[in-house]
Design an enzyme around this catalytic site. Structure first.
Site, mmCIF file in Angstrom:
data_model
loop_
_atom_site.group_PDB
_atom_site.id
_atom_site.type_symbol
_atom_site.label_atom_id
_atom_site.label_comp_id
_atom_site.label_asym_id
_atom_site.label_seq_id
_atom_site.Cartn_x
_atom_site.Cartn_y
_atom_site.Cartn_z
ATOM 1 N N GLY A 8 0.815 -1.197 0.315
ATOM 2 C CA GLY A 8 0.024 0.190 -0.282
ATOM 3 C C GLY A 8 1.176 0.626 -0.155
ATOM 4 O O GLY A 8 0.353 2.133 0.400
ATOM 5 N N ALA A 10 2.022 3.648 -2.267
ATOM 6 C CA ALA A 10 2.328 4.244 -2.876
ATOM 7 C C ALA A 10 -0.009 5.268 -2.476
ATOM 8 O O ALA A 10 -0.121 6.479 -3.511
ATOM 9 C CB ALA A 10 1.136 3.736 -4.305
ATOM 10 N N GLY A 11 -0.232 4.742 -1.607
ATOM 11 C CA GLY A 11 -1.351 5.371 -0.717
ATOM 12 C C GLY A 11 -1.001 6.822 0.061
ATOM 13 O O GLY A 11 -0.389 7.116 0.046
ATOM 14 N N PHE A 12 -1.836 7.308 0.480
ATOM 15 C CA PHE A 12 -1.714 8.666 1.530
ATOM 16 C C PHE A 12 -0.456 8.868 2.248
ATOM 17 O O PHE A 12 0.701 9.025 2.552
ATOM 18 C CB PHE A 12 -2.927 8.783 2.189
ATOM 19 C CG PHE A 12 -2.540 9.369 3.176
ATOM 20 C CD1 PHE A 12 -2.193 11.210 2.817
ATOM 21 C CD2 PHE A 12 -3.535 9.773 4.072
ATOM 22 C CE1 PHE A 12 -2.700 11.696 4.186
ATOM 23 C CE2 PHE A 12 -3.973 10.710 5.129
ATOM 24 C CZ PHE A 12 -2.967 12.062 4.879
ATOM 25 N N GLY A 14 1.789 5.855 3.417
ATOM 26 C CA GLY A 14 2.855 4.427 2.349
ATOM 27 C C GLY A 14 3.409 6.184 2.164
ATOM 28 O O GLY A 14 4.430 5.233 2.097
ATOM 29 N N ALA A 80 -1.566 -2.038 2.926
ATOM 30 C CA ALA A 80 -2.689 -2.277 2.234
ATOM 31 C C ALA A 80 -3.381 -2.414 2.825
ATOM 32 O O ALA A 80 -3.721 -4.178 3.782
ATOM 33 C CB ALA A 80 -1.579 -3.616 1.527
ATOM 34 N N ALA A 81 -4.468 -2.036 2.936
ATOM 35 C CA ALA A 81 -6.385 -2.421 3.035
ATOM 36 C C ALA A 81 -6.828 -1.928 2.291
ATOM 37 O O ALA A 81 -6.538 -0.657 1.877
ATOM 38 C CB ALA A 81 -5.560 -1.766 4.470
ATOM 39 N N TYR A 182 -15.021 -3.188 8.633
ATOM 40 C CA TYR A 182 -13.833 -2.307 8.672
ATOM 41 C C TYR A 182 -12.752 -3.039 10.440
ATOM 42 O O TYR A 182 -11.707 -3.148 10.197
ATOM 43 C CB TYR A 182 -13.918 -0.837 8.542
ATOM 44 C CG TYR A 182 -12.734 -0.179 8.224
ATOM 45 C CD1 TYR A 182 -11.482 -0.433 7.547
ATOM 46 C CD2 TYR A 182 -12.025 0.882 9.173
ATOM 47 C CE1 TYR A 182 -10.353 0.485 7.741
ATOM 48 C CE2 TYR A 182 -11.169 1.138 9.505
ATOM 49 C CZ TYR A 182 -10.067 0.584 8.122
ATOM 50 O OH TYR A 182 -8.894 1.574 8.852
ATOM 51 N N LYS A 186 -8.675 -4.752 10.275
ATOM 52 C CA LYS A 186 -8.457 -4.774 11.244
ATOM 53 C C LYS A 186 -7.417 -5.234 12.151
ATOM 54 O O LYS A 186 -6.475 -5.423 12.641
ATOM 55 C CB LYS A 186 -8.314 -2.494 10.942
ATOM 56 C CG LYS A 186 -8.592 -1.811 9.935
ATOM 57 C CD LYS A 186 -7.647 -1.913 9.469
ATOM 58 C CE LYS A 186 -6.809 -1.572 9.729
ATOM 59 N NZ LYS A 186 -4.940 -1.533 8.758
#
Length: 371
Positions: A8, A10-12, A14, A80-81, A182, A186
């Site tokens: 994950g 490329a995310g916020f 990460g 990643a999630a 969710y 987690k």
């Protein structure tokens, strides 16, 4: 120089972690599916991703992709999630696949190819309600609010005598109360990594993130963080929509502080096998944060819309007790809310967002997930 894999990545959060790690001499590889809900239909490498990040486009549920991404890696951050309380309540299979199965695939790969450290992104959502204090001074864990109470717009939690309970900082020792799919996923990610890490001598750390904010949030994703959702509304000159009465309290923490906390979890030997809150430790009401965002964006005239409705899976109050992270990791938030919001507003000035909030709210309402 150690090589680190961020699933994950490329995310916020990460991508900010990648910046933090590269700035401290690490090599970074990111495994990311570039999910269109987050990255748009083009599914291309984000412009904000550091040029030195080796991006591998792949699914965390794909065994071959995960094993390949682990080649030559010394440590892993598992970010990643699928993210979103409301959406998780009807896309149950999707959230379970990405979050639960994806973590299982990663753990099987790490059993074959252990690393020096694994850090997993957990979430404050698994607490459900935070910790409370009764009028007598007794600290207690509150139960869930009844639907009858919520239909009557009685938002606050009460003790057996009907007195309102006051929120206090929530420590890691507070029992989980899993109010959404969710949150369940987690918690499953957290426990799966800690259990497997202990069994196979992979030093593992779980970080329970509170409400991270900052540049690079996915503004067109109506299930992302609340500040990004409010920003999307304001960029389109629409009022932020707030459930309940807007006085629910949350903990808003700069993504830069989150990234720093992650690096400390990687580098602190005593962190292995532990769980830490990563937040600001300061409560803010949702209505106040919406008004503050409108002000820094120069849109003070747009007042939040208080819906007076409950969304299934939401909780009333929760903010972090960060004393354990301070003591063990040396973590101290460094970004003041005013400064973080000002930077966010500056970044937002150059952004465009597709406002899908009304569509998402209608979806929840049609499924009976708002009261």
């Amino acid at each position: 120089m150690k090589k680190v894999l961020i699933t994950g990545g490329a995310g916020f959060i990460g991508s900010h972690l990648a910046d933090e790690l590269i700035g401290h001499g690490y090599q970074v590889r990111a495994l990311d599916s570039l999910n269109p809900q987050v990255h748009g239909d083009a599914r291309r490498r984000p412009d904000y991703l550091h040029r030195d990040v080796e991006l591998v486009v792949g699914d965390v549920c794909d065994k071959e992709a995960v094993e390949s991404a682990l080649e030559g890696v010394d440590a892993v951050f598992h970010f990643a999630a699928a993210v979103g309380v409301g959406q998780s309540m009807y896309e149950v299979a999707h959230y379970t696949r990405v979050n639960n199965l994806g973590t299982a695939v990663l753990m099987e790969a790490l059993i074959k190819k252990p690393v020096e450290r694994l850090v997993v992104a957990s979430s404050m959502s698994l607490y459900g309600e935070g910790l409370y204090r009764s009028p007598s001074g007794r600290v207690c864990e509150a139960g869930e609010r009844s639907l009858e109470q919520l239909r009557q717009a009685q938002w606050e939690l009460r003790d057996e005598e009907g007195a309102i309970l006051q929120p206090v900082p929530t420590p890691e020792s507070k029992s989980p109360t899993l109010a959404s799919i969710y949150a369940l996923s987690k918690y499953d990610q957290e426990r799966m990594t800690l259990i497997t890490g202990r069994a196979y001598q992979i030093p593992t750390v779980a970080l329970r993130f509170f409400n991270a904010y900052g540049p690079r949030q996915a503004l067109s994703n109506p299930y992302t963080g609340v500040l990004a959702i409010f920003a999307s509304r304001l960029l389109n000159d629409n009022a932020p929509a707030i459930f309940e009465d807007g006085l629910q309290q949350r903990d808003f923490v700069s993504v830069y502080d989150v990234a720093r906390g992650c690096r400390l979890a990687l580098e602190t030997p005593a962190a292995a096998g532990e769980v830490f809150n990563i937040g600001s430790g300061e409560p803010q009401t949702v209505s106040a944060i919406a008004a503050r965002l409108a002000r820094v964006m120069g849109k003070e005239e747009i007042q939040p819309q208080i819906l007076g409705k409950y969304r299934v899976g939401d909780i009333r109050h929760c903010y972090a007790d960060i004393s354990k992270a301070q003591r063990v990791l040396g973590y101290t938030p460094q970004v003041r809310l005013d400064d973080g919001m000002a930077e966010l507003a500056s970044w937002l000035a150059g952004q465009a967002a597709v406002d899908r909030v009304a569509q998402a709210s209608a979806e929840l309402s049609a499924r009976g997930l708002t009261v």
